[in-house]
Design an enzyme around this catalytic site. Structure first.
Site, PDB file in Angstrom:
ATOM      1  N   LYS A  33       0.871  -1.186   0.000  1.00 37.62           N
ATOM      2  CA  LYS A  33       0.000   0.000   0.000  1.00 37.62           C
ATOM      3  C   LYS A  33       0.902   1.228   0.000  1.00 37.62           C
ATOM      4  CE  LYS A  33      -3.338   2.942   0.681  1.00 37.62           C
ATOM      5  NZ  LYS A  33      -4.260   3.278  -0.450  1.00 37.62           N
ATOM      6  N   LEU A  61      -5.562   7.142   1.744  1.00 40.74           N
ATOM      7  CA  LEU A  61      -4.172   6.720   2.043  1.00 40.74           C
ATOM      8  C   LEU A  61      -4.004   6.134   3.451  1.00 40.74           C
ATOM      9  CD1 LEU A  61      -1.395   9.146   0.727  1.00 40.74           C
ATOM     10  CD2 LEU A  61      -1.272   6.685   0.916  1.00 40.74           C
ATOM     11  N   CYS A 118      -2.486   9.754  -6.415  1.00 43.22           N
ATOM     12  CA  CYS A 118      -3.572   9.485  -5.469  1.00 43.22           C
ATOM     13  C   CYS A 118      -4.651  10.555  -5.660  1.00 43.22           C
ATOM     14  CB  CYS A 118      -3.111   9.485  -4.020  1.00 43.22           C
ATOM     15  SG  CYS A 118      -4.503   9.114  -2.902  1.00 43.22           S
ATOM     16  N   LYS A 152       3.691   5.407 -10.476  1.00 41.33           N
ATOM     17  CA  LYS A 152       2.283   5.050 -10.701  1.00 41.33           C
ATOM     18  C   LYS A 152       1.594   6.275 -11.265  1.00 41.33           C
ATOM     19  CE  LYS A 152      -1.488   2.439  -9.912  1.00 41.33           C
ATOM     20  NZ  LYS A 152      -1.741   1.876  -8.535  1.00 41.33           N
ATOM     21  N   ASN A 182      -3.669   4.377 -12.366  1.00 40.51           N
ATOM     22  CA  ASN A 182      -4.312   4.443 -11.056  1.00 40.51           C
ATOM     23  C   ASN A 182      -5.816   4.570 -11.312  1.00 40.51           C
ATOM     24  OD1 ASN A 182      -4.884   5.005  -8.270  1.00 40.51           O
ATOM     25  ND2 ASN A 182      -2.849   5.870  -8.074  1.00 40.51           N
ATOM     26  N   SER A 183      -6.604   4.620 -10.253  1.00 38.26           N
ATOM     27  CA  SER A 183      -8.055   4.730 -10.453  1.00 38.26           C
ATOM     28  C   SER A 183      -8.379   6.018 -11.217  1.00 38.26           C
ATOM     29  CB  SER A 183      -8.762   4.738  -9.101  1.00 38.26           C
ATOM     30  OG  SER A 183      -8.249   5.774  -8.284  1.00 38.26           O
ATOM     31  N   GLY A 210     -12.187  -1.199 -12.053  1.00 40.19           N
ATOM     32  CA  GLY A 210     -13.009  -2.249 -12.635  1.00 40.19           C
ATOM     33  C   GLY A 210     -13.376  -2.012 -14.092  1.00 40.19           C
TER      34      GLY A 210
HETATM   35  C1  LIG Z   1      -2.433   6.271  -2.534  1.00 32.78           C
HETATM   36  C2  LIG Z   1      -3.727   6.570  -2.451  1.00 32.78           C
HETATM   37  C3  LIG Z   1      -4.722   6.043  -3.369  1.00 32.78           C
HETATM   38  C4  LIG Z   1      -5.986   5.753  -2.923  1.00 32.78           C
HETATM   39  C5  LIG Z   1      -6.430   6.002  -1.531  1.00 32.78           C
HETATM   40  O1  LIG Z   1      -5.733   5.579  -0.572  1.00 32.78           O
HETATM   41  O2  LIG Z   1      -7.484   6.669  -1.418  1.00 32.78           O
HETATM   42  N1  LIG Z   1      -6.931   5.284  -3.774  1.00 32.78           N
HETATM   43  C6  LIG Z   1      -6.658   5.070  -5.095  1.00 32.78           C
HETATM   44  O3  LIG Z   1      -7.522   4.639  -5.885  1.00 32.78           O
HETATM   45  N2  LIG Z   1      -5.410   5.344  -5.556  1.00 32.78           N
HETATM   46  C7  LIG Z   1      -4.420   5.816  -4.766  1.00 32.78           C
HETATM   47  O4  LIG Z   1      -3.291   6.050  -5.269  1.00 32.78           O
END
Ligand SMILES: C=Cc1c(C(=O)O)[nH]c(=O)[nH]c1=O
Length: 299
Positions: A33, A61, A118, A152, A182-183, A210
């Site tokens: 993480k 985070l 993030c 990332k 990343n998301s 997803g």
């Molecule tokens: C590092 C925090 C991240 C988080 C988070 O901890 O909210 N969520 C994500 O989808 N990507 C991230 O990079």
């Protein structure tokens, strides 16, 4: 073949128990993480929600602080285990440099991955979308850090941004790989029955994962593979079967991460997806990943 699959940072990787479950799984690697200077509780709950098309998260985070992961990295048996990646996402450049210096001093075989993306820290823009700042951060890191590392990346959506981002990343020879993506930040999932958002932080805004993100993830993989000669791209986003893993590798990915699906299914997902990929390759007459990696046809 060592599996090309491993976890997306953030999933099954916050605690030593999580990391040991990853280490014992059939994944080909594991990543922690993202860590900060100090431990963090993260955002208020609910902060993760699953939908039929994937997930939305605003975890904020939550992590045990970098020394926790440094300790794990020091105790890790590199000779007998899969590669260990350490994700770093300090709250400031100074924090990132402190964390990276701490790992550098111990010269451990783990590979650092600097998280530039993030999306869930209120008031903190994603470094990956501020390319001058990202370049400055990479310059400061490379003033002292002399080992291969990765970043990332957030998803980019404009061809000019692929060009501009690649121009920055190509300045750093030690930047050996990028993980895309990343998301997809700041999506909004609505529960019609409740007439409400589904997560608490940021009035419901969160990073999407997803099925929602697969085409964007594939585009980012393919575009950065084209623009980053000599570097590798790790694919992340929308992998839930051998088919999506195949797509990422066809787009040029060297390895493939599993996030939302791993969160839902557990480490069995690695066995299932790897077998599905193997079966798909056999059906197509491919013996190894390099037989089709990066060979996506255009029309
Ligand atoms: C590092 C925090 C991240 C988080 C988070 O901890 O909210 N969520 C994500 O989808 N990507 C991230 O990079």
């Amino acid at each position: 073949m060592t599996s090309p699959l491993y976890n997306a940072s953030g999933v099954m990787c916050r605690s030593v128990e999580d990391l040991e479950a990853m280490r014992a799984s059939s994944s080909g690697a594991l990543i922690t993480k993202s860590c900060t200077l100090e431990p963090r509780e993260g955002n208020p709950e609910p902060r993760y929600f699953v939908t039929p098309l994937g997930s939305i998260n605003s975890m904020g985070l939550p992590n045990y602080g970098y020394q926790y992961y440094l300790d794990y990295a020091e105790k890790y048996d590199y000779a007998n285990n899969k590669p260990l990646f350490i994700s770093i996402s300090g709250m400031s450049l100074a924090d990132n440099l402190t964390i990276i210096k701490a790992f550098h001093e111990r010269a451990l075989p783990c590979i650092l991955e600097v998280n530039l993306s993030c999306p869930n820290l209120p008031g903190k823009p994603q470094l990956g979308y501020d390319l001058p700042a990202a370049q400055h951060a990479l310059e400061k890191i490379c003033e002292f850090y002399d080992r291969p590392f990765g970043v990332k990346l957030p998803p980019y959506f404009d061809v000019s941004h692929f060009d501009q981002a690649a121009e920055v990343f190509n300045k750093f020879d030690l930047l050996k790989y990028v993980t895309c993506i990343n998301s997809v930040g700041n999506g909004l999932v609505i529960d019609v029955d409740a007439e409400s958002v589904v997560i608490k932080p940021k009035d419901g805004l969160g990073g999407l994962g997803g099925d929602y993100v697969l085409p964007t993830a594939l585009a980012n993989v393919r575009e950065f593979v084209r623009r980053l000669p000599g570097k590798q791209v790790v694919g992340c986003g929308g992998v839930k079967s051998g088919r999506e893993a195949f797509m990422h590798i066809l787009a040029g990915a060297t390895a493939v991460q599993v996030g939302s699906c791993l969160y839902e299914e557990g480490v069995g997902a690695f066995d299932r997806i790897a077998q599905e990929l193997k079966d798909l390759m056999a059906a197509k007459g491919y013996q190894k990943l390099s037989d089709f990696r990066g060979k996506l046809k255009t029309l």
